[in-house]
Write a protein that holds these residues in place. Sequence first.
Motif, short mmCIF file in Angstrom:
data_model
loop_
_atom_site.label_atom_id
_atom_site.label_comp_id
_atom_site.label_asym_id
_atom_site.label_seq_id
_atom_site.Cartn_x
_atom_site.Cartn_y
_atom_site.Cartn_z
N GLU A 1 105.86 -30.87 61.66
CA GLU A 1 107.27 -30.91 62.01
C GLU A 1 107.49 -31.60 63.35
OE1 GLU A 1 105.58 -28.32 60.99
OE2 GLU A 1 106.75 -26.99 59.70
N ALA A 2 106.58 -31.36 64.29
CA ALA A 2 106.67 -32.00 65.60
C ALA A 2 106.59 -33.51 65.46
CB ALA A 2 105.57 -31.49 66.51
N ASN A 3 105.65 -33.98 64.67
CA ASN A 3 105.48 -35.42 64.49
C ASN A 3 106.73 -36.06 63.88
OD1 ASN A 3 102.92 -35.14 65.50
ND2 ASN A 3 101.87 -35.39 63.54
N GLU A 4 107.38 -35.35 62.96
CA GLU A 4 108.61 -35.88 62.35
C GLU A 4 109.69 -36.09 63.41
OE1 GLU A 4 109.74 -33.18 59.29
OE2 GLU A 4 108.06 -33.70 57.96
N TRP A 5 109.84 -35.12 64.31
CA TRP A 5 110.88 -35.24 65.32
C TRP A 5 110.49 -36.23 66.42
CZ3 TRP A 5 115.84 -33.90 65.38
CH2 TRP A 5 116.28 -33.07 64.35
N LEU A 6 109.22 -36.32 66.74
CA LEU A 6 108.79 -37.32 67.71
C LEU A 6 108.99 -38.73 67.16
CD1 LEU A 6 105.58 -35.53 68.98
CD2 LEU A 6 107.62 -36.02 70.35
N TRP B 1 113.21 -35.85 70.98
CA TRP B 1 111.98 -35.72 71.78
C TRP B 1 111.76 -34.25 72.16
CZ3 TRP B 1 111.85 -33.92 76.78
CH2 TRP B 1 110.68 -34.12 77.50
N ALA C 1 102.55 -38.32 68.58
CA ALA C 1 102.61 -38.06 67.14
C ALA C 1 101.38 -38.60 66.40
CB ALA C 1 103.87 -38.66 66.54
N GLY D 1 110.70 -32.24 69.16
CA GLY D 1 109.30 -32.52 68.81
C GLY D 1 108.32 -31.80 69.71
N SER E 1 106.22 -41.09 72.52
CA SER E 1 106.48 -40.26 71.34
C SER E 1 105.54 -40.62 70.20
CB SER E 1 107.94 -40.42 70.89
OG SER E 1 108.83 -39.94 71.87
#
Length: 219
Positions: free
Chosen positions: A56-61, A42, A93, A45, A89
């Motif tokens: 990249e943020a969406n992948e981690w979220l 979280w 995303a 992200g 999250s």
Amino acid sequence: MPGDWKERAQAAQARYDDGAARLPADPDERQRQLTRMGNAAWAAGLALLMLGLREEANEWLTRAAETYRRSWEGAPPGSWGRPIGAMKSRLIAGDLVSAREDAHWALDAGAVRSESPIGRYAAALAHLVLGEDVDAAALVTTLSGVEAIPTAVADSLSALAASDVTVYESAIQALVADFEAREEFLEDIAVADTVLALQALADQRHLSVTLSSPLLPEQ
């Protein structure tokens, strides 16, 4: 600040990877470790989002939401922060389909019947994600004046359930101010994540407003 966000993202990613590399077999220790990993994903992200790295943020979220879900097995009763974290999250995303799956998870787990205001908050958020605004409104009335739920959060939820853009604008701006007044943040990530999640729900209802804050990514 951009360099700082990059360092925070990298540190959070390292914490996640370290946790994944040594997941314990004991169920209680495992669910605790998975929760820490969810928090790290979280944090990564949101840090990447503040850098403007949306993909990249969406992948981690997404990884955060999935890890919170994995941590549910073996979690103590009333661990409502996990479905809340997963739904938020997913919303941030932009994955409403998966957010609805997590909403069903919260409701199937009995959030509506929870004596805890955090549980009822999870249920209200779940109903809003599912577009069940009447049910959400009924739950929000039980959160008004509850110490564990900031007034601005309850007011924002109520406005979303009523599709009242005037009240929503005032409430969400108050929530931004609430975040800006805070001195402590989860994982030391100073981002108004609840605002971002509620703005996603507002956008679904054509209610979202333009906001500006150092705790929000540039629009």
